[in-house]
Every structure is written in C-alpha cells, then in structure tokens.
Scaffold this active site. Structure first.
Site, PDB file in Angstrom:
ATOM      1  CE  LYS A 195      -1.855   2.758   3.038  1.00  0.00           C
ATOM      2  NZ  LYS A 195      -1.905   4.052   2.332  1.00  0.00           N
ATOM      3  CD  GLU A 250      -0.583   9.331  16.169  1.00  0.00           C
ATOM      4  OE1 GLU A 250       0.025  10.188  15.505  1.00  0.00           O
ATOM      5  OE2 GLU A 250      -1.811   9.324  16.333  1.00  0.00           O
ATOM      6  CD  GLU A 269      12.697   3.915   8.418  1.00  0.00           C
ATOM      7  OE1 GLU A 269      12.565   4.823   9.284  1.00  0.00           O
ATOM      8  OE2 GLU A 269      12.716   4.117   7.201  1.00  0.00           O
ATOM      9  CB  CYS A 303      12.645   8.697   8.740  1.00  0.00           C
ATOM     10  SG  CYS A 303      13.440   7.681   7.508  1.00  0.00           S
TER      11      CYS A 303
END
Ligand code: NDP
Length: 491
Positions: A195, A250, A269, A303
């Site tokens: 996805k 989250e 990750e 990130c």
C-alpha cells in the site's frame, strides 16, 4: 540572453547571475485519467476513489482507488495463490532473473519515473533523478544477487520464505521505499501486497507497468492504493504473514499493539530526530554543505534528517553565519526545474504540522531565521528555516518536524555532545564532523542510532543496513540484514 556588463577594457560579464528556469519536460509521463487496483496481474475497478494532486500546483493528476477491506482481501488472496502456485518454490536463480529485469527496466525508464515522482510528491527533479531512481534500481540489482545465495547467507539454517508480506510505505520516498520493501521480499520467495501512501500513489501504479514488462507472474506483487483505512485492513488481514511498515511512530505503535501475539512477523521503520554533531576541528565548509544536505534534502521529509544541529560552542558563530549565507543561495520552487534545491511540501496537512511546530519554536523563545525567498502562490511551500537559541526542552528540539526546519544547539565536550544527542526517544541516525578518526569511532560507539555518518550525511547504499533504536523502530532494511525479516528458519 543575460544582459552583459561592459566595464572598461575587461571581458564582458553577465550583470545578473540568477538562474534562468530549466524545467524538465512532463511529456515523457503519460498519466491515465483513472487507476484501479493492481491485483493478480489485472487492473480491478474500485468501488471507491479519490483524486491525487501535485503539491506544487494543487493541480489534479489522476483518480485513484480507495481500496476497501474486500479489495485488500482479494489482493491477499491473489498473493497467497501466487505464493502457493509456483513463486515460493521457484529456484532462486529464476527469481533473480525477474529482479534483474525489474532493475534494468527501472533504469531504462528512469526519467519517466523521476518526473512522475517529482510531480506527485513535490521533490526536486534533481533528487528524484539522481537519488531516488538510481537507488531504487540498485536495490533490485542488489537483492537479485542474493536470491540464489540464501543458503550461503544463512549457512545451516535452511532459509524459507515467510509467505505473504503486507507492506505499507510513506510519501517521502515513494518509489525508493517500494524498492526497499519489494526487492528483498521477492528475492526470498515471498509474495507481496503493497500500500503506497495516500498522497503519492502514482509511481507505485506506474511500477505495475514495469512488473508486466518484466513478465513477473500474476499475483506475486499486488498494489492497493488508499488511505490509512486500507493500511489498517492489510495489517488486520489474517492471510498476511509479515507486515513491513515505514511511517510515523504513532501508527507504528498502534500496529505493534495490534499484532502482538498474532505470530505475524513485523518490522517498523519509524521517525527520527537525528543529531548532526559538528566539532571545532572539522572542515567547516564541508560541514556546512553536510548540514544543508542533512536537513533541506527532500524538504526535510526524511526520517533520518539531521534536524538537531549540535555545534561545538567555540565555532557556533562562524558555522551559523556560513549556514545563513548558504541558505540565501538555496533555490526554492518548481520541483520540475533542474535548478531547484528545495521543492514543495508534500501535502496541506504536512504544511500545517510544520507551521504549528515552527510557531511553537517562536513562542518558546527560539530565534528564527529564514532567507529572503519568494514562494509560489499556489501549492504548499515552506521556506528553509534555522532556529538558534534553542533549549533541549523546546518542542522543536524534541519532536519530529519532517520539514525544512533546523534547530541549532551547542555543546562543549564530546561527552556533552553524546549526552545531548542521545537525549531523545528516537534513535535512527546521527552525523559526526571531525578530522579525528579516533573521535569518530568513539562517537559511533556512544551514539544510540542505527546509522552514524562521519563527515558526510544522508548517504545510502543497498548493501548497508538501515533501521532504528528505541522509538525509531526495529528490524533492518538493506544489506544482508534486510533479508532476515523475509525468511523463516527451520533449525
Ligand atoms: P503515517 O504513519 O500515517 O503514514 C505511513 C503509512 O501508513 C501511509 O501509507 C499511511 O496511509 C499508512 N497508515 C496510516 N494509518 C494507518 C493505520 N492505522 N494502519 C496501517 N497503515 C496506516 O504518516 P503520515 O503520512 O500521517 O505522516 C505523519 C508524520 O509521520 C509525519 O509528519 C512525520 O513526522 C512522520 N513520518 C515518518 C516517516 C518515516 O519515514 N519515518 C514517513 C512519513 C511520515 P496514508 O498515507 O493514507 O495516511
């Protein structure tokens, strides 16, 4: 033609050194009006759809599917069938051929993919062209090499594929994250339901074309587009054996809670708040380039971005001065312009999040600097930003902003740098700038981060494992380590 200055008897020089626009042509990309779901090698008509746009202009690009739980069920069914009916028992050398083909096709169609990536995601074309695409192809090449050597990679452990892998990826590196996920999964003999993120589905949908071109057996890779509900349906599905997730801490935590006790394999990750640490003995100009690359690359939607800059107190002033001067030369604007350094923010929601955190920085007492730059009127934009006078407790020093915003802090000794750098719930990456090799090695041992770069930043290579400590997640992607999450071992 630029106006020329003719002063005295010297050779004429241009009076104005601003760059002329150098837009990459969009013609190479042929978008369909509507995309379905790629399931079992076919395009399925979706029951629900949404519109995907260009964040740089807010222009609609295509209608794409919002996959429902039933659609996800069909995709998992197709993946299971492909797994059982041939893919998992195919010799590794045969699987490798498909991966090599995919890698070569990605190289051949690199420009088309790069343009589409910039169009749908807002990142500068020079980054999608020179980073995302070459790395995506490199991942397929690299894991193609492992497909027939798994027995050597894990001697005496009899590696076997896990089954159907559900993979959920974010919007910051859409095609690259797809490659990070799909390449090792297929090399190990798994099948996939992937996805893409809601805002950036188009390169994953174009990738389905590559799969057909490579004649990958139907059902080995299935792509279901949609928002978080589609991701949740994939996580919940009982027919999925492994979940690989890249995204926010989250959602990662929610997935971990949900899968606890289910027996499904999981890799996460998640976010980061990396420390980029500059010592007073470093090569200053090189470090300033590294700081800029660390936080403004991909608009800071990274990130592992070096979002906390720790500068040794004695050189703080010159570093900040040089940094501010360098920021004035960054070109912000059209992602498809080859001169652009900083493109568009990926979505209205992300822009809102960046603004909110930047406001909190101002209110808490940090000093803000933004270079003068004219932002386009349409689309989502945020000027490169530096905060000085930042305290460790400020939200801008604690929370992941995921935008072009740098917080500058200082330290006096290496011990203090380590203490401050590790003072975060995250642990994905870090950078160290110093001339001393022994200090680099000492720092790398002390820093609780999955990746530590020395005298460079944001360097990626398929052979090198990537992943986090603490709230940045667990499991590694890339390298030999990246195979393990996609294998089970009968010992
Ligand atoms: P999310 O974690 O929501 O998105 C990551 C992926 O997970 C997307 O494909 C998303 O779909 C999907 N998803 C969302 N909810 C669920 C769910 N309940 N179950 C399964 N899958 C789900 O990140 P956001 O896009 O909302 O970004 C929010 C923040 O997360 C950013 O501001 C940034 O700080 C951080 N982030 C970190 C990334 C990283 O690489 N570590 C990457 C992206 C974001 P959809 O796109 O439809 O929401």
């Amino acid at each position: 033609m630029t106006e020329l200055d003719r002063t005295g008897d010297r050779s004429p020089v241009p009076a104005d050194w601003t760059y002329a626009p150098a837009p990459e042509s969009r013609d190479i990309v042929r978008l369909r009006e509507r995309y379905g779901l790629f399931v079992g090698g076919e395009w399925l008509e979706p029951s629900e759809t949404y519109e995907t746009i260009s964040p740089a202009s807010e222009e609609p690009l295509a209608i794409v599917a919002q996959a429902t739980a039933e659609d996800v069920d069909r995709a998992v069914g197709a993946a299971r069938e492909a797994f059982a009916n041939g893919w998992s028992s195919l010799p590794g050398s045969e699987r490798a051929k498909y991966l090599f083909r995919i890698a070569r096709i990605l190289q051949e169609r690199a420009r088309e993919f790069a343009v589409l990536e910039s169009l749908n995601g807002g990142k500068p074309i020079k980054e999608s062209r020179d980073v995302d695409l070459p790395l995506a192809a490199a991942h397929f090449f690299y894991y193609a090499g492992w497909a027939d050597k798994l027995e050597y990679a894990f001697p005496n452990r009899r590696p076997k594929p896990v089954g159907v892998a559900g993979q959920i990826i974010p919007w910051n590196f859409p095609l690259l994250m797809l490659a990070w996920k799909i390449a090792p999964a297929l090399a190990c003999g798994n099948t996939v339901v992937l996805k893409p993120a809601e805002t950036t589905p188009l390169t994953a949908l174009l990738f389905c074309d590559v799969l057909r071109q490579a004649e990958l057996p139907a059902g080995v890779v299935n792509i279901v587009t949609g928002d978080g509900r589609t991701g949740a349906a994939l996580v919940e599905h009982e027919g999925v054996d492994k979940i690989a997730f890249t995204g926010s801490t989250e959602v990662g935590k929610a997935i971990q809670r949900q899968l606890a006790g289910s027996g499904k394999k999981l890799t996460l990750e998640l976010g980061g708040k990396a420390a980029n640490i500059v010592f007073d003995d470093c090569a200053l100009d090189q470090a300033v380039e590294g700081i800029v690359n660390g936080i403004y690359f991909n608009q800071g939607h990274v990130c592992c971005a070096g979002s906390r800059l720790f500068v040794q107190e004695s050189i703080c002033e010159p570093v900040v001065d040089k940094l501010k001067r360098r920021l004035e030369t960054l070109r912000v604007g059209d992602p498809l312009d080859k001169n652009t350094d900083v493109g568009a923010i990926n979505s209205a929601m992300q822009l809102e999040k960046i603004r909110e955190l930047v406001d909190s920085g101002r209110e808490e007492g940090a000093e803000i600097y933004q270079p003068p730059c004219r932002l386009p009127e349409k689309g989502y934009w945020f000027a490169p930003t530096v905060f000085t006078n930042v305290a460790q407790s400020y939200r801008i020093a604690q929370e992941e902003i995921f935008g072009p915003v740098l917080s500058v802090l200082t330290f006096r000794t290496p011990e203090e740098a380590v203490e401050k750098a590790n003072n975060t719930p995250y642990g994905l990456s870090a950078g160290v700038w110093t001339e001393k090799g022994s200090r680099i090695l000492w720092m790398a041992q002390q820093l609780r981060a999955g990746v530590v770069w020395a005298n460079t930043y944001n360097r990626f290579d398929p052979t090198s494992p990537f992943g986090g400590y603490k709230e940045s997640g667990f499991g590694r992607e890339g390298g030999l380590h990246g195979l393990e999450p996609y294998l089970r071992f009968d010992e």
